[in-house]
Design a protein around this motif. Structure first.
Motif, mmCIF file in Angstrom:
data_model
loop_
_atom_site.group_PDB
_atom_site.id
_atom_site.type_symbol
_atom_site.label_atom_id
_atom_site.label_comp_id
_atom_site.label_asym_id
_atom_site.label_seq_id
_atom_site.Cartn_x
_atom_site.Cartn_y
_atom_site.Cartn_z
ATOM 1 N N LEU A 1 0.819 -1.206 0.000
ATOM 2 C CA LEU A 1 0.000 0.000 0.000
ATOM 3 C C LEU A 1 0.856 1.262 0.000
ATOM 4 C CD1 LEU A 1 -2.823 -0.981 2.514
ATOM 5 C CD2 LEU A 1 -3.077 -0.534 0.076
ATOM 6 N N ALA A 2 1.982 1.223 0.717
ATOM 7 C CA ALA A 2 2.864 2.385 0.781
ATOM 8 C C ALA A 2 3.486 2.697 -0.583
ATOM 9 C CB ALA A 2 3.944 2.171 1.819
ATOM 10 N N LYS A 3 3.721 1.675 -1.396
ATOM 11 C CA LYS A 3 4.266 1.910 -2.739
ATOM 12 C C LYS A 3 3.285 2.668 -3.612
ATOM 13 C CE LYS A 3 7.335 -2.075 -3.006
ATOM 14 N NZ LYS A 3 7.596 -3.364 -3.651
ATOM 15 N N LYS A 4 1.997 2.431 -3.407
ATOM 16 C CA LYS A 4 0.961 3.058 -4.229
ATOM 17 C C LYS A 4 0.595 4.458 -3.757
ATOM 18 C CE LYS A 4 -1.214 -1.357 -5.285
ATOM 19 N NZ LYS A 4 -2.412 -2.185 -5.113
ATOM 20 N N ASP A 5 0.675 4.720 -2.468
ATOM 21 C CA ASP A 5 0.202 5.977 -1.891
ATOM 22 C C ASP A 5 1.382 6.794 -1.348
ATOM 23 O OD1 ASP A 5 -1.133 8.054 -0.671
ATOM 24 O OD2 ASP A 5 -2.585 6.759 0.329
ATOM 25 N N VAL A 6 1.594 7.982 -1.918
ATOM 26 C CA VAL A 6 2.713 8.845 -1.523
ATOM 27 C C VAL A 6 2.557 9.321 -0.081
ATOM 28 C CG1 VAL A 6 3.910 11.013 -2.033
ATOM 29 C CG2 VAL A 6 3.068 9.583 -3.890
ATOM 30 N N GLU A 7 1.345 9.638 0.334
ATOM 31 C CA GLU A 7 1.114 10.124 1.691
ATOM 32 C C GLU A 7 1.449 9.050 2.734
ATOM 33 O OE1 GLU A 7 -2.518 11.825 4.412
ATOM 34 O OE2 GLU A 7 -2.623 12.121 2.245
ATOM 35 N N LEU A 8 1.154 7.809 2.437
ATOM 36 C CA LEU A 8 1.497 6.715 3.356
ATOM 37 C C LEU A 8 3.010 6.522 3.445
ATOM 38 C CD1 LEU A 8 -1.175 3.966 2.605
ATOM 39 C CD2 LEU A 8 -0.924 5.332 4.667
ATOM 40 N N ARG A 9 3.699 6.755 2.340
ATOM 41 C CA ARG A 9 5.158 6.616 2.336
ATOM 42 C C ARG A 9 5.834 7.673 3.183
ATOM 43 N NH1 ARG A 9 6.409 5.605 -3.783
ATOM 44 N NH2 ARG A 9 5.011 7.334 -3.741
ATOM 45 N N ARG A 10 5.280 8.866 3.210
ATOM 46 C CA ARG A 10 5.895 9.986 3.915
ATOM 47 C C ARG A 10 5.525 10.064 5.386
ATOM 48 N NH1 ARG A 10 4.965 14.763 -0.480
ATOM 49 N NH2 ARG A 10 6.400 13.944 -2.047
ATOM 50 N N ARG A 11 4.592 9.254 5.822
ATOM 51 C CA ARG A 11 4.137 9.365 7.212
ATOM 52 C C ARG A 11 5.184 8.793 8.167
ATOM 53 N NH1 ARG A 11 1.093 4.921 9.532
ATOM 54 N NH2 ARG A 11 1.532 3.107 8.269
ATOM 55 N N ILE A 12 5.118 9.247 9.392
ATOM 56 C CA ILE A 12 6.048 8.816 10.434
ATOM 57 C C ILE A 12 5.254 7.987 11.429
ATOM 58 C CG2 ILE A 12 7.551 9.580 12.304
ATOM 59 C CD1 ILE A 12 7.968 12.171 10.708
ATOM 60 N N GLU A 13 5.763 6.800 11.751
ATOM 61 C CA GLU A 13 5.099 5.948 12.733
ATOM 62 C C GLU A 13 5.756 6.121 14.090
ATOM 63 O OE1 GLU A 13 4.118 1.888 11.895
ATOM 64 O OE2 GLU A 13 4.318 2.250 9.762
ATOM 65 N N LEU A 14 4.945 6.291 15.106
ATOM 66 C CA LEU A 14 5.441 6.374 16.471
ATOM 67 C C LEU A 14 5.356 4.994 17.100
ATOM 68 C CD1 LEU A 14 3.685 9.644 17.653
ATOM 69 C CD2 LEU A 14 6.025 9.359 16.877
ATOM 70 N N ILE A 15 6.378 4.638 17.843
ATOM 71 C CA ILE A 15 6.409 3.350 18.520
ATOM 72 C C ILE A 15 5.942 3.564 19.947
ATOM 73 C CG2 ILE A 15 7.850 1.444 19.270
ATOM 74 C CD1 ILE A 15 9.729 2.089 16.976
ATOM 75 N N GLN A 16 4.876 2.857 20.324
ATOM 76 C CA GLN A 16 4.369 2.954 21.686
ATOM 77 C C GLN A 16 4.584 1.629 22.391
ATOM 78 O OE1 GLN A 16 0.304 4.120 21.326
ATOM 79 N NE2 GLN A 16 0.799 6.214 20.800
#
Length: 147
Positions: free
Chosen positions: A33-48
């Motif tokens: 999904l990240a390959k298809k969507d630019v916004e998903l690629r640029r997002r930052i994931e927080l580790i909780q």
């Protein structure tokens, strides 16, 4: 997540903005999904709730304390609650030895190659790693109530 301009040119991040992926998706589907969507690629994931499950080294008992024996973290020593001290290299457990009393804490003194192990009694055991043997213990005036 997007950055908002705050006061005094300080960036303020909105953690709830933007797209999110369901937790039940596999890592492979997330990458697809990240390959298809630019916004998903640029997002930052927080580790909780980040935890490190015993270094995934398959210990026989619980680790009370550990110390690093080398500059590159390739050699470690672990004090366990069943009176054992384990030495690990990059490949896993290298050597395991039992100490006379239940250990409470340990520390490594690099210049002398001594491993100091504080036990349930009034003694501090000294294990010289260069010689591979115990040296005379250090006596303290500590009283623990149970020896």
């Amino acid at each position: 997540m997007r950055a908002l301009d705050g006061r005094n040119n300080v960036k303020v991040y909105n953690l709830s903005a933007g797209k999110s992926l369901p937790d039940w998706l596999t890592e492979r589907k997330r990458r697809r999904l990240a390959k298809k969507d630019v916004e998903l690629r640029r997002r930052i994931e927080l580790i909780q709730d980040f935890t490190m499950p015993d270094f995934e080294r398959c210990f026989d008992s619980e680790v009370i304390q550990f110390d690093i024996l080398s500059d590159d973290y390739s050699k470690l020593v672990f004090l366990q609650d069943d009176r054992y001290v384990e030495f690990h290299s990059q490949a896993g457990r290298w050597f395991r030895m039992r100490i006379p009393k239940f250990g409470r804490d340990l520390t490594y003194h690099y210049p002398s190659c001594d491993l100091y192990i504080a036990a349930s009694g009034s003694e501090i055991y000294r294990l010289n790693l260069q010689q591979g043997r115990f040296l005379n213990s250090l006596q303290t005036e500590a009283t623990t109530g149970s020896e």
